[in-house]
Design a protein around this motif. Structure first.
Motif, PDB file in Angstrom:
ATOM      1  N   VAL A   1       3.238  20.915 -10.445  1.00 13.84           N
ATOM      2  CA  VAL A   1       2.635  20.020  -9.002  1.00 13.84           C
ATOM      3  C   VAL A   1       1.875  19.654  -9.934  1.00 13.84           C
ATOM      4  O   VAL A   1       1.200  20.015 -10.071  1.00 13.84           O
ATOM      5  CB  VAL A   1       2.306  21.565  -8.377  1.00 13.84           C
ATOM      6  N   TRP A   2       1.982  18.122  -8.249  1.00 15.79           N
ATOM      7  CA  TRP A   2       1.138  17.486  -8.772  1.00 15.79           C
ATOM      8  C   TRP A   2       0.464  16.895  -8.075  1.00 15.79           C
ATOM      9  O   TRP A   2       0.887  16.582  -6.251  1.00 15.79           O
ATOM     10  CB  TRP A   2       1.886  16.244  -9.473  1.00 15.79           C
ATOM     11  N   ASP A   3      -0.285  17.303  -7.648  1.00 17.45           N
ATOM     12  CA  ASP A   3      -1.126  17.293  -6.458  1.00 17.45           C
ATOM     13  C   ASP A   3      -2.169  15.567  -5.879  1.00 17.45           C
ATOM     14  O   ASP A   3      -2.320  15.407  -4.644  1.00 17.45           O
ATOM     15  CB  ASP A   3      -2.517  17.926  -7.118  1.00 17.45           C
ATOM     16  N   ASP A   4      -2.057  15.212  -6.907  1.00 17.15           N
ATOM     17  CA  ASP A   4      -2.522  13.321  -6.818  1.00 17.15           C
ATOM     18  C   ASP A   4      -1.721  12.657  -6.138  1.00 17.15           C
ATOM     19  O   ASP A   4      -0.247  12.875  -5.079  1.00 17.15           O
ATOM     20  CB  ASP A   4      -2.068  13.063  -8.074  1.00 17.15           C
ATOM     21  N   ASP A   5      -1.830  11.549  -5.323  1.00 19.69           N
ATOM     22  CA  ASP A   5      -1.048  11.441  -4.146  1.00 19.69           C
ATOM     23  C   ASP A   5       0.185  10.323  -4.758  1.00 19.69           C
ATOM     24  O   ASP A   5       0.498   9.890  -5.607  1.00 19.69           O
ATOM     25  CB  ASP A   5      -1.506  10.016  -3.644  1.00 19.69           C
ATOM     26  N   GLN A   6       1.817  10.932  -4.120  1.00 25.03           N
ATOM     27  CA  GLN A   6       2.962  10.192  -4.879  1.00 25.03           C
ATOM     28  C   GLN A   6       3.304   9.621  -4.374  1.00 25.03           C
ATOM     29  O   GLN A   6       4.687   9.421  -3.530  1.00 25.03           O
ATOM     30  CB  GLN A   6       3.288  10.949  -5.662  1.00 25.03           C
ATOM     31  N   SER A   7       2.629   8.143  -3.619  1.00 26.01           N
ATOM     32  CA  SER A   7       3.401   7.771  -2.122  1.00 26.01           C
ATOM     33  C   SER A   7       4.385   6.293  -3.332  1.00 26.01           C
ATOM     34  O   SER A   7       3.985   6.687  -4.566  1.00 26.01           O
ATOM     35  CB  SER A   7       2.285   6.567  -2.071  1.00 26.01           C
ATOM     36  N   THR A   8       5.730   5.851  -2.339  1.00 25.84           N
ATOM     37  CA  THR A   8       6.693   5.833  -2.420  1.00 25.84           C
ATOM     38  C   THR A   8       5.909   3.902  -1.639  1.00 25.84           C
ATOM     39  O   THR A   8       5.693   4.001  -0.762  1.00 25.84           O
ATOM     40  CB  THR A   8       8.278   5.977  -2.741  1.00 25.84           C
ATOM     41  N   SER A   9       6.862   3.018  -3.018  1.00 22.27           N
ATOM     42  CA  SER A   9       6.147   1.307  -2.119  1.00 22.27           C
ATOM     43  C   SER A   9       7.411   0.851  -2.382  1.00 22.27           C
ATOM     44  O   SER A   9       8.287   0.525  -3.406  1.00 22.27           O
ATOM     45  CB  SER A   9       4.847   0.622  -2.311  1.00 22.27           C
ATOM     46  N   ILE A  10       8.103   0.061  -1.184  1.00 22.88           N
ATOM     47  CA  ILE A  10       9.189  -0.115  -1.390  1.00 22.88           C
ATOM     48  C   ILE A  10       8.871  -1.470  -0.463  1.00 22.88           C
ATOM     49  O   ILE A  10       8.766  -1.707   0.858  1.00 22.88           O
ATOM     50  CB  ILE A  10      10.282   0.471  -0.458  1.00 22.88           C
ATOM     51  N   GLU A  11       9.215  -3.027  -0.818  1.00 22.24           N
ATOM     52  CA  GLU A  11       9.195  -4.268  -0.538  1.00 22.24           C
ATOM     53  C   GLU A  11      10.477  -4.864  -0.784  1.00 22.24           C
ATOM     54  O   GLU A  11      10.798  -4.914  -1.473  1.00 22.24           O
ATOM     55  CB  GLU A  11       7.938  -5.416  -1.420  1.00 22.24           C
ATOM     56  N   VAL A  12      11.198  -5.078   0.294  1.00 24.07           N
ATOM     57  CA  VAL A  12      12.142  -6.164   0.755  1.00 24.07           C
ATOM     58  C   VAL A  12      11.882  -7.703   1.285  1.00 24.07           C
ATOM     59  O   VAL A  12      11.283  -7.891   1.983  1.00 24.07           O
ATOM     60  CB  VAL A  12      12.320  -5.440   1.648  1.00 24.07           C
ATOM     61  N   VAL A  13      12.278  -8.482   0.377  1.00 23.65           N
ATOM     62  CA  VAL A  13      11.857  -9.431   0.416  1.00 23.65           C
ATOM     63  C   VAL A  13      13.253 -11.482   0.420  1.00 23.65           C
ATOM     64  O   VAL A  13      14.180  -9.767  -0.123  1.00 23.65           O
ATOM     65  CB  VAL A  13      11.023 -10.495  -0.625  1.00 23.65           C
ATOM     66  N   VAL A  14      13.034 -11.338   1.021  1.00 19.85           N
ATOM     67  CA  VAL A  14      14.877 -12.196   0.592  1.00 19.85           C
ATOM     68  C   VAL A  14      14.209 -14.570   0.597  1.00 19.85           C
ATOM     69  O   VAL A  14      14.099 -14.933   0.792  1.00 19.85           O
ATOM     70  CB  VAL A  14      15.212 -12.784   2.549  1.00 19.85           C
ATOM     71  N   PRO A  15      14.496 -13.840  -0.635  1.00 22.79           N
ATOM     72  CA  PRO A  15      14.246 -14.962  -1.346  1.00 22.79           C
ATOM     73  C   PRO A  15      15.698 -16.570  -0.776  1.00 22.79           C
ATOM     74  O   PRO A  15      16.583 -15.755  -0.596  1.00 22.79           O
ATOM     75  CB  PRO A  15      14.751 -15.121  -2.919  1.00 22.79           C
TER      76      PRO A  15
END
Length: 330
Positions: A91-105
């Motif tokens: 178990v990993w108690d630390d923050d495991q947040s996932t970030s996703i960035e969508v850009v449109v070149p």
């Protein structure tokens, strides 16, 4: 004295100079140099390998700085011991947040930049991503149509790979053929992929990068480890090492459709990446023996990140808003 001798030689043997000129003229005729020809032929495989290498840029020193500091081939580092540490404490108690960035070149459908933390060492994560049979893990891969190793340098390989990939969005689904060159480098735990030939997709390329995260540095307090050897030593091989996983993917069709079709296709692409990340997290949990409840935080954070990107407005509302803006600009 030397000048006198050269002059006398020139006067005594005028015919020798004519012979010399004649010999030079003969030497100008083309001859087959067998040793040189063999040497040229022997260099062809090497030139082909260098051509393959030139298609992919090696990481710069700045990109590989973190990997150099925490060299995972350290003598005291052992993947089996590391996995034992994770099985003792999955178990990993630390923050495991996932970030996703969508850009449109400009000219493309979208570029996705995903960052997530996974509770397994980089070596284990890299084994999953580069496994030739990883379709058992990633559910969006229907079949591996062909796989050929073009270059093998031990820690680095260039592979030509063709897969049948599944896409799903709402009640639609289908398959698409993905034919790419993959540059795998275990030295810095990076993997770059690029489409072989343009077709329906003008550009399809991206990269995976895995970096180490030291989770139990508090066991070394007040000492701060600078290498994995020091970290494993001060934690008595009980310190866990996780991974920071970064995925970048650029999608550019031969013809970029106008809205709202492009919005749907962008959603399909993002959903496919969501499936990849969820499958990777679930496989990591299975390997270290974590329960299904431990996955709720990570999966929900990814779903929340995607909802922030694609569910701010209904498709019809976005289309109406676009039309109103275009009328104002007229």
């Amino acid at each position: 004295m030397f000048k006198t001798d050269f002059k006398s030689m020139g006067e005594k043997e005028p015919n020798n100079s004519r012979k010399t000129v004649q010999m030079k003229e003969v030497n100008k005729r083309p001859r087959i140099n067998l040793p040189a020809l063999r040497g040229f032929l022997s260099q062809i495989p090497g030139k082909f390998q260098r051509h393959l290498k030139s298609r992919f840029k090696r990481p710069t020193e700045r990109e590989g700085a973190n990997s150099d500091m925490f060299k995972l081939k350290d003598a005291k580092f052992n993947l089996e011991k590391q996995m034992q540490a994770w099985k003792k404490n999955p178990v990993w108690d630390d923050d495991q947040s996932t970030s996703i960035e969508v850009v449109v070149p400009k000219g493309s459908l979208c570029q996705l930049n995903v960052k997530t933390n996974v509770g397994l060492p980089p070596d284990a994560i890299y084994n999953i991503v580069t496994d030739p049979d990883n379709r058992r893990v990633f559910k969006n891969i229907q079949a591996v149509l062909s796989r050929k190793v073009l270059l093998d340098e031990g820690s680095r390989q260039i592979v030509e790979l063709e897969q049948a990939a599944i896409w799903r969005f709402l009640w639609w689904s289908g398959t698409i053929s993905v034919h790419v060159l993959v540059d795998q480098n275990r030295e810095d735990y990076s993997m770059k992929f690029k489409q072989v030939k343009p077709g329906f997709m003008k550009r399809f390329e991206g990269s995976w990068r895995v970096e180490p995260l030291l989770l139990d540095e508090k066991l070394c307090h007040p000492f701060k480890p600078k290498t994995l050897s020091e970290y494993m030593s001060c934690t008595q091989c009980n310190g866990r090492i996780a991974s920071k996983v970064t995925l970048q993917q650029l999608v550019e069709p031969a013809i970029v459709p106008p809205p709202p079709i492009s919005w749907y296709l962008r959603g399909i692409t993002a959903k496919t990446v969501e499936m990849l990340i969820n499958d990777l997290v679930e496989e990591a949990a299975r390997i270290k023996g974590a329960s299904a409840s431990d996955l709720v935080t990570t999966n929900s954070s990814l779903n929340q990140a995607l909802s922030n990107e694609f569910q701010t407005l209904d498709i019809k509302e976005r289309w109406a808003l676009r039309r109103r803006k275009s009328r104002r600009n007229m």
